[in-house]
Design an enzyme around this catalytic site. Structure first.
Site, mmCIF file in Angstrom:
data_model
loop_
_atom_site.group_PDB
_atom_site.id
_atom_site.type_symbol
_atom_site.label_atom_id
_atom_site.label_comp_id
_atom_site.label_asym_id
_atom_site.label_seq_id
_atom_site.Cartn_x
_atom_site.Cartn_y
_atom_site.Cartn_z
ATOM 1 C CB THR A 65 -18.925 65.319 -27.076
ATOM 2 O OG1 THR A 65 -19.127 66.848 -26.225
ATOM 3 C CG2 THR A 65 -17.450 65.338 -26.733
ATOM 4 C CB ALA A 86 -13.477 53.582 -24.933
ATOM 5 C CG PHE A 105 -8.505 57.501 -15.379
ATOM 6 C CD1 PHE A 105 -7.489 57.650 -14.544
ATOM 7 C CD2 PHE A 105 -10.035 57.598 -15.542
ATOM 8 C CE1 PHE A 105 -7.574 56.270 -13.808
ATOM 9 C CE2 PHE A 105 -9.493 56.151 -14.042
ATOM 10 C CZ PHE A 105 -8.533 55.943 -13.833
ATOM 11 C CE1 TYR A 157 -20.797 58.857 -21.027
ATOM 12 C CE2 TYR A 157 -21.473 57.051 -19.232
ATOM 13 C CZ TYR A 157 -20.280 58.031 -19.747
ATOM 14 O OH TYR A 157 -19.246 57.545 -20.129
#
Ligand code: UDP
Length: 320
Positions: A95, A117, A11, A149
């Site tokens: 990841t 980011a 996105f 996260y």
């Protein structure tokens, strides 16, 4: 510049690709299509300055070559979406940590600028809004997977800043607040595409918790414009920046706004967090950025406000 965007078919990555091409740069993207899609970049494929490789950042020889070809790396490839994170914690941690490790390692060989980011999620449960970049990161226990996260992204930040401090690799950290706009999918839990699709289909609009929690939504075009400016601003190197729109709204008000703007007859229902995510799920009550640092350095001002963002997202889903 020649820019490598990891996660370039995602996105945010696809919007960044578009902007950099418009600005006359050459764009190379690397994406494994785990949450990104070819549809996001279909309109760019014919552009002579756009090059795409469908593979993972785990493919180190390939990554090394791509990093070597470029002047700057925008490292956007990551596991995102609270639903995905709660359901696939191993994938999330591996990841996010491994991807950043290999990008920094290869960028360091020829000291290529890396823009990482990161996320406003790192502020966690800190209640002292608005958050400046120097605010404390307040995370919950390791038994609650949501915090994996924030923690994985905080490790990415530490590692990038360590490369700067110890090896003089130029890095910039961008903490993205809730970034929204066309092409974002509701598949991984994000609230605006979810609400808009529910409203357009006449299905119940699902507010989690009591709906008094707030978020500050930033238009993806404003976010990628800031990323592009940070990448060419030497004074940004070695620093952390919030990128966000300080305008705050409760999730219940958001549901009402979506319902009004779509003219939907969908009921607004509330769903307990433990049903929406998992038992013991913790949400943050408020999340608002202090963007003084970004404004002072690059003159950042959000240009698209919430109603217009919602209209663009509604139009996007109507066309599909
Ligand atoms: N949310 C909601 N209904 C949904 C999806 C999300 O009420 O169908 C809430 C979610 O619990 C959170 C807020 O909307 O309080 C923003 O969620 P999102 O996943 O978009 O981003 P987050 O800020 O949690 O990373």
């Amino acid at each position: 510049m020649r820019a490598l965007i990891t996660g370039g078919a995602g996105f945010v990555g696809s919007h960044l690709s578009e902007l950099l091409l418009e600005q006359g740069h050459e764009v190379f993207i690397l994406d494994n299509l785990s949450t990104g899609s070819i549809a996001n970049i279909a309109h760019l494929k014919a552009h002579p300055a756009f090059h795409y490789t469908i593979d993972s950042v785990d493919n180190e020889p390939l990554l090394a070559e791509l990093v070597d070809q470029g002047d700057v790396v925008f490292h956007l490839a990551a596991a995102v979406g609270v639903k995905l994170i709660v359901e696939q914690p191993v994938h999330t941690i591996e990841t996010n940590v491994r991807g950043t490790e290999v990008v920094l390692k290869h960028a360091n060989k020829k000291k290529k600028l890396v823009l990482i980011a990161s996320t406003s999620e790192v502020y966690g449960k800190n209640g002292a809004v608005p958050f400046t970049e120097e605010a404390d990161l307040v995370l919950g226990p390791t038994t609650k997977h949501r915090w994996a996260y924030a923690c994985s992204k905080a490790i990415d930040e530490f590692l990038a800043l360590a490369y700067w401090k110890e090896k003089k690799l130029p890095v910039v950290i961008a903490r993205l607040f809730n970034t929204v706009g066309p092409r974002q999918t509701g598949q991984y839990g994000m609230v605006i595409p979810t609400f808009v699709q529910q409203a357009l289909a006449g299905r119940p609009i699902t507010v989690y918790g009591d709906g008094t929690q707030t978020r500050s939504f930033t238009y993806v075009g404003d976010v990628v414009a800031a990323l592009a400016k940070l990448a060419v601003e030497p004074r940004a190197v070695g620093r952390v920046f919030n990128i966000g729109n300080p305008h705050e709204i409760t999730i219940r008000e958001l549901a009402e706004r979506v319902k009004a703007l779509t003219g939907s007859s969908s009921p607004i229902v509330t769903i307990p967090y433990e049903q929406a995510y998992e038992a013991g799920f913790e949400d943050m009550p408020r999340r608002v950025p202090d963007t003084t640092r970004l404004r002072e350095l690059i003159g950042f001002e959000p240009t698209v406000q919430l109603d217009e963002i919602l209209e663009r997202v509604i139009e996007y889903f109507q066309k599909r």
